[in-house]
Design a protein around this motif. Structure first.
Motif, short mmCIF file in Angstrom:
data_model
loop_
_atom_site.label_atom_id
_atom_site.label_comp_id
_atom_site.label_asym_id
_atom_site.label_seq_id
_atom_site.Cartn_x
_atom_site.Cartn_y
_atom_site.Cartn_z
N ALA A 49 0.83 -1.21 0.00
CA ALA A 49 0.00 0.00 0.00
C ALA A 49 0.87 1.25 0.00
CB ALA A 49 -0.93 -0.01 1.20
N ALA A 50 1.93 1.25 0.81
CA ALA A 50 2.82 2.41 0.88
C ALA A 50 3.58 2.60 -0.43
CB ALA A 50 3.80 2.25 2.05
N LEU A 51 4.02 1.51 -1.03
CA LEU A 51 4.74 1.60 -2.30
C LEU A 51 3.82 2.10 -3.41
CD1 LEU A 51 6.87 -1.66 -2.06
CD2 LEU A 51 7.74 0.69 -1.99
N ARG A 52 2.60 1.59 -3.44
CA ARG A 52 1.65 2.05 -4.46
C ARG A 52 1.33 3.53 -4.27
NH1 ARG A 52 -1.49 -3.58 -3.70
NH2 ARG A 52 -0.76 -4.65 -5.60
N ALA A 53 1.20 3.96 -3.02
CA ALA A 53 0.94 5.38 -2.76
C ALA A 53 2.09 6.25 -3.24
CB ALA A 53 0.70 5.59 -1.26
N ALA A 54 3.29 5.68 -3.27
CA ALA A 54 4.48 6.43 -3.71
C ALA A 54 4.63 6.40 -5.23
CB ALA A 54 5.73 5.87 -3.06
N GLY A 55 3.78 5.61 -5.94
CA GLY A 55 3.85 5.58 -7.39
C GLY A 55 4.29 4.26 -8.00
N PHE A 56 4.71 3.32 -7.17
CA PHE A 56 5.11 2.01 -7.67
C PHE A 56 3.89 1.20 -8.10
CE2 PHE A 56 8.71 3.14 -5.01
CZ PHE A 56 9.81 2.60 -5.65
N THR A 57 4.09 0.29 -9.04
CA THR A 57 3.07 -0.67 -9.45
C THR A 57 3.61 -2.07 -9.23
OG1 THR A 57 2.19 0.82 -11.15
CG2 THR A 57 1.64 -1.52 -11.35
N TYR A 58 2.80 -2.91 -8.59
CA TYR A 58 3.20 -4.30 -8.36
C TYR A 58 2.40 -5.23 -9.25
CZ TYR A 58 4.26 -8.71 -6.05
OH TYR A 58 4.66 -10.00 -5.80
N HIS A 59 3.12 -6.14 -9.92
CA HIS A 59 2.51 -7.11 -10.83
C HIS A 59 2.66 -8.49 -10.20
CE1 HIS A 59 2.75 -3.85 -13.89
NE2 HIS A 59 3.90 -3.60 -13.29
N PRO A 60 1.65 -8.96 -9.47
CA PRO A 60 1.81 -10.18 -8.66
C PRO A 60 2.09 -11.44 -9.48
CG PRO A 60 -0.48 -9.45 -8.69
CD PRO A 60 0.32 -8.35 -9.29
N ARG A 61 1.56 -11.53 -10.68
CA ARG A 61 1.77 -12.75 -11.46
C ARG A 61 3.26 -13.00 -11.73
NH1 ARG A 61 -0.59 -14.04 -17.57
NH2 ARG A 61 0.44 -16.09 -17.79
N HIS A 62 3.99 -11.91 -11.97
CA HIS A 62 5.42 -12.04 -12.30
C HIS A 62 6.31 -11.54 -11.16
CE1 HIS A 62 4.39 -13.09 -16.40
NE2 HIS A 62 3.60 -12.03 -16.45
#
Length: 232
Positions: A169-182
């Motif tokens: 959540a903190a990383l996404r708020a900072a602008g990161f995108t997480y791609h769980p499949r990979h």
């Protein structure tokens, strides 16, 4: 019940899990075991779309094979930097434009901004993973791209409970995108991140992660505005 003894960065780098890691030592640019396959993009093709003198920083670069191969396909003015704790085991002079640095990423600071920053499975062996992510976010050029493998399950609170959801959540708020499949974390463009966590240390005996290989667990305590119900 007491938790594991957490190691400092220096202690962690002497551990067998980190010092003997061979995850990324021989990986080249293309093919079955390659950067293109692991990152979901061709680094050279991406760099050629960025500028006449593109720059690439590869964190945990191993032997630097991918950078060496890229040098022959990129403009002479390109800047290709690799940093690795061990460095090339059988060092040979890198081609022009390639610099291979043997140093700890825990203390190393990028001397410039880069159009591409990659870390292929290297975060699994870094103590302060979240700290490295926030530092790397400031090393990108305006059009730069950061791509790294990331295992949220390796982020834990001081008592051993998972901190994966608040960390993401903190990383996404900072602008990161997480791609769980990979298991990829990406960021477009530089960011100044004020992390809401304090690093406590790392456990090199956390066991295998999603790769099936032994990996490090990183421990934190909150120090900022975590969302309600997410902090311990």
């Amino acid at each position: 019940m007491t938790g594991p003894r957490l190691l400092t960065d220096h202690e962690l780098e002497q551990s067998t899990v980190v010092a003997n890691n061979t995850m990324n030592r021989e990986r080249g640019l293309a093919g079955v075991n390659s950067y293109a396959r692991e990152l979901g993009l061709d680094p050279v093709h991406h760099l050629l779309t960025q500028s006449a003198a593109p720059s690439w920083l590869d964190v945990c670069s191993g032997e630097g094979r991918a950078l060496r191969e890229a040098a022959g396909r990129l403009p002479d003015a390109s800047v290709l930097t690799g940093i690795d704790l061990v460095g090339p085991l059988a060092p040979s002079p890198p081609p022009p434009g390639v610099e291979l640095i043997t140093a700890s990423i825990a203390t190393w600071t990028a001397p410039r901004a880069y159009d591409l920053i990659t870390c292929v499975h290297g975060l699994h062996y870094v103590g302060d993973q979240l700290g490295l992510l926030t530092r790397a976010a400031s090393w990108l050029t305006h059009q730069g791209l950061f791509v790294a493998h990331f295992d949220p399950d390796s982020i834990r609170w001081a008592d051993g409970r998972s901190a994966s959801r608040p960390a993401l959540a903190a990383l996404r708020a900072a602008g990161f995108t997480y791609h769980p499949r990979h298991h990829r974390l990406t960021l477009h463009g530089p960011r100044k991140v004020d992390p809401p966590w304090d690093y406590l240390g790392a456990d090199p005996h956390a066991g295998p992660n999603y790769t099936g290989q032994p990996a490090v667990a990183s421990y934190y305590q909150p120090s900022g505005p975590w969302s309600a119900g997410q902090a311990p």
